[in-house]
Motif scaffolding. Sequence first.
Motif, short mmCIF file in Angstrom:
data_model
loop_
_atom_site.label_atom_id
_atom_site.label_comp_id
_atom_site.label_asym_id
_atom_site.label_seq_id
_atom_site.Cartn_x
_atom_site.Cartn_y
_atom_site.Cartn_z
N HIS A 93 -6.16 -0.45 3.08
CA HIS A 93 -4.61 0.30 3.58
C HIS A 93 -3.97 -0.32 4.56
O HIS A 93 -3.01 -0.71 4.68
CB HIS A 93 -5.20 1.73 4.28
CG HIS A 93 -3.95 2.21 3.76
ND1 HIS A 93 -2.89 2.41 3.24
CD2 HIS A 93 -2.59 2.65 4.73
CE1 HIS A 93 -2.00 3.12 3.37
NE2 HIS A 93 -1.92 3.29 4.38
N ALA A 139 -0.90 2.25 -7.43
CA ALA A 139 -0.04 1.22 -7.88
C ALA A 139 -0.10 1.30 -8.91
O ALA A 139 0.89 0.74 -9.50
CB ALA A 139 -0.47 0.21 -6.98
N LYS A 140 -0.88 1.33 -9.73
CA LYS A 140 -1.48 0.91 -10.76
C LYS A 140 -0.69 1.66 -12.18
O LYS A 140 0.09 0.97 -12.77
CB LYS A 140 -2.45 0.88 -11.69
CG LYS A 140 -4.04 0.12 -11.13
CD LYS A 140 -4.97 -0.53 -11.60
CE LYS A 140 -5.78 -1.48 -10.70
NZ LYS A 140 -7.51 -1.09 -11.54
N ALA A 190 0.74 -1.08 0.02
CA ALA A 190 0.14 0.05 -0.04
C ALA A 190 0.96 1.35 -0.01
O ALA A 190 0.81 2.54 0.61
CB ALA A 190 -1.22 -0.22 0.92
N ILE A 236 -3.11 -7.24 -7.11
CA ILE A 236 -4.06 -6.33 -6.25
C ILE A 236 -5.00 -7.00 -5.23
O ILE A 236 -5.30 -8.03 -5.89
CB ILE A 236 -4.96 -5.74 -7.09
CG1 ILE A 236 -3.78 -4.94 -8.18
CG2 ILE A 236 -6.28 -5.31 -7.13
CD1 ILE A 236 -4.43 -3.99 -8.80
N SER A 275 -3.84 -9.68 2.38
CA SER A 275 -2.50 -9.45 2.12
C SER A 275 -1.02 -9.17 2.88
O SER A 275 0.22 -9.12 2.35
CB SER A 275 -2.67 -7.18 2.31
OG SER A 275 -3.51 -6.77 1.32
N ASP A 327 -8.44 -0.11 -0.24
CA ASP A 327 -7.38 1.48 0.43
C ASP A 327 -8.04 2.65 -0.13
O ASP A 327 -7.65 3.45 -1.22
CB ASP A 327 -5.85 1.67 -0.75
CG ASP A 327 -4.92 2.02 0.69
OD1 ASP A 327 -5.31 2.78 0.97
OD2 ASP A 327 -3.78 1.21 0.16
N SER A 338 -7.30 -3.20 -3.33
CA SER A 338 -8.67 -2.86 -3.71
C SER A 338 -9.66 -1.43 -2.92
O SER A 338 -10.43 -0.50 -3.72
CB SER A 338 -9.78 -4.38 -4.59
OG SER A 338 -10.18 -3.84 -3.73
N VAL A 388 -5.54 2.32 -4.81
CA VAL A 388 -5.09 1.56 -6.15
C VAL A 388 -4.67 1.86 -6.78
O VAL A 388 -3.77 1.04 -7.77
CB VAL A 388 -5.91 0.11 -5.52
CG1 VAL A 388 -7.29 0.47 -6.90
CG2 VAL A 388 -5.01 -0.94 -6.01
N HIS A 413 -1.39 -4.18 -3.24
CA HIS A 413 -1.98 -2.81 -2.35
C HIS A 413 -3.91 -3.39 -2.58
O HIS A 413 -4.06 -4.77 -2.94
CB HIS A 413 -1.83 -2.13 -3.93
CG HIS A 413 -2.68 -0.60 -3.13
ND1 HIS A 413 -1.10 -0.25 -3.41
CD2 HIS A 413 -3.45 -0.21 -3.51
CE1 HIS A 413 -1.92 1.52 -2.44
NE2 HIS A 413 -2.86 1.62 -2.74
#
Length: 249
Positions: free
Chosen positions: A229, A205-206, A141, A223, A239, A197, A195, A202, A193
Motif C-alpha cells: 500500500h 481493485a479487481k 491503491a 497490478i 508503483s 497491499d 499485489s 488488490v 495497485h
Amino acid sequence: MSRTRIPYGPGPEQFGHLYLPESGADAVPVVMVVHGGYWNGRYRLNLGTPIAQDLARRGVVAWNVEYRRIGAGGRWPEMSADLLAAYRAIPDSVAECAEKSGVAVDLDRIRIVGHSAGGQLAVWLAAQPVDPRPELVVVQAGALDLASAGERGRRIDYIEDLFGFPYDEDPALYRSASPMHCVPIGVPVAVVHGSEDAQVPVSVAKRYERAAREAGDDVSLHIVDGEDHYAFLDKRSRSWAVSQELLTA
C-alpha cells in the motif's frame, strides 16, 4: 522547487500548493493531487508533496490540494464540497497563477491522481458534473468500495467515521460516495495497485475494474507485483514509476 499557496475557500484547510514546470511555448497538462490517510485530519497534503514535485519536474502543472477531514473541519459533506471547489479553482486561480509565471495550462488535459482514501475522492470527483471534464483519473491503491461491506451487514469503523453514521442509516449516501457504485462515470480511469497491499486488498481493485468495464467505462488495471500500500509514497518503487508514466503521457 518553489511552490505557491492558493486558497480555494475561506477556511484554514481550503487551500492547495501549486508546483510549476519550467516555462515553455506549449500548454501543458495539470494534475490535481489528492492525498490519502483514512480521510483523517492526522494526515495532510505533505503526503502528496513528493509526487507533485516530481510531476512538475516532468513537465506538468501539479495542484496538490488540502481539504477538510475528520477532526480537521468536517466529514463527507465538507470534504466532498472542498474537492469540488479545489477542482473548480483550476480554470481560474490555478491557470492564472501558472500563466503569470509563463506556464500555459491545457484545460483539455486535466488529470486527477489520488492515493488510498484520496483515490476514492478522485474517482468520486470525476463522476460529478464538473466542467471542464477531467481527461484521466489515476487511482493508487484506492478505497474504491465504501458500500459492499455495509450491504453485507459488516461495519468498518473508518468508513463509518467518514459519514458519521452506519450504512443502514443512509445506504443511498454510502453508495453515492462509493466509486464502484457510481459507474459509469464517463472518464478514463487507470487503477494501479500493489499485489501485496494489506490495507486495501488488490481484490478491491479487481472488482472495481470489472464493474466499471461492464458499465461501459474506459478502465485499465495495473497490478504491481510484490509491492504494498505504501509503495506509492516511495520514489524508488515500480508503483511510483507506473503512476508517473500514466500521468505524464
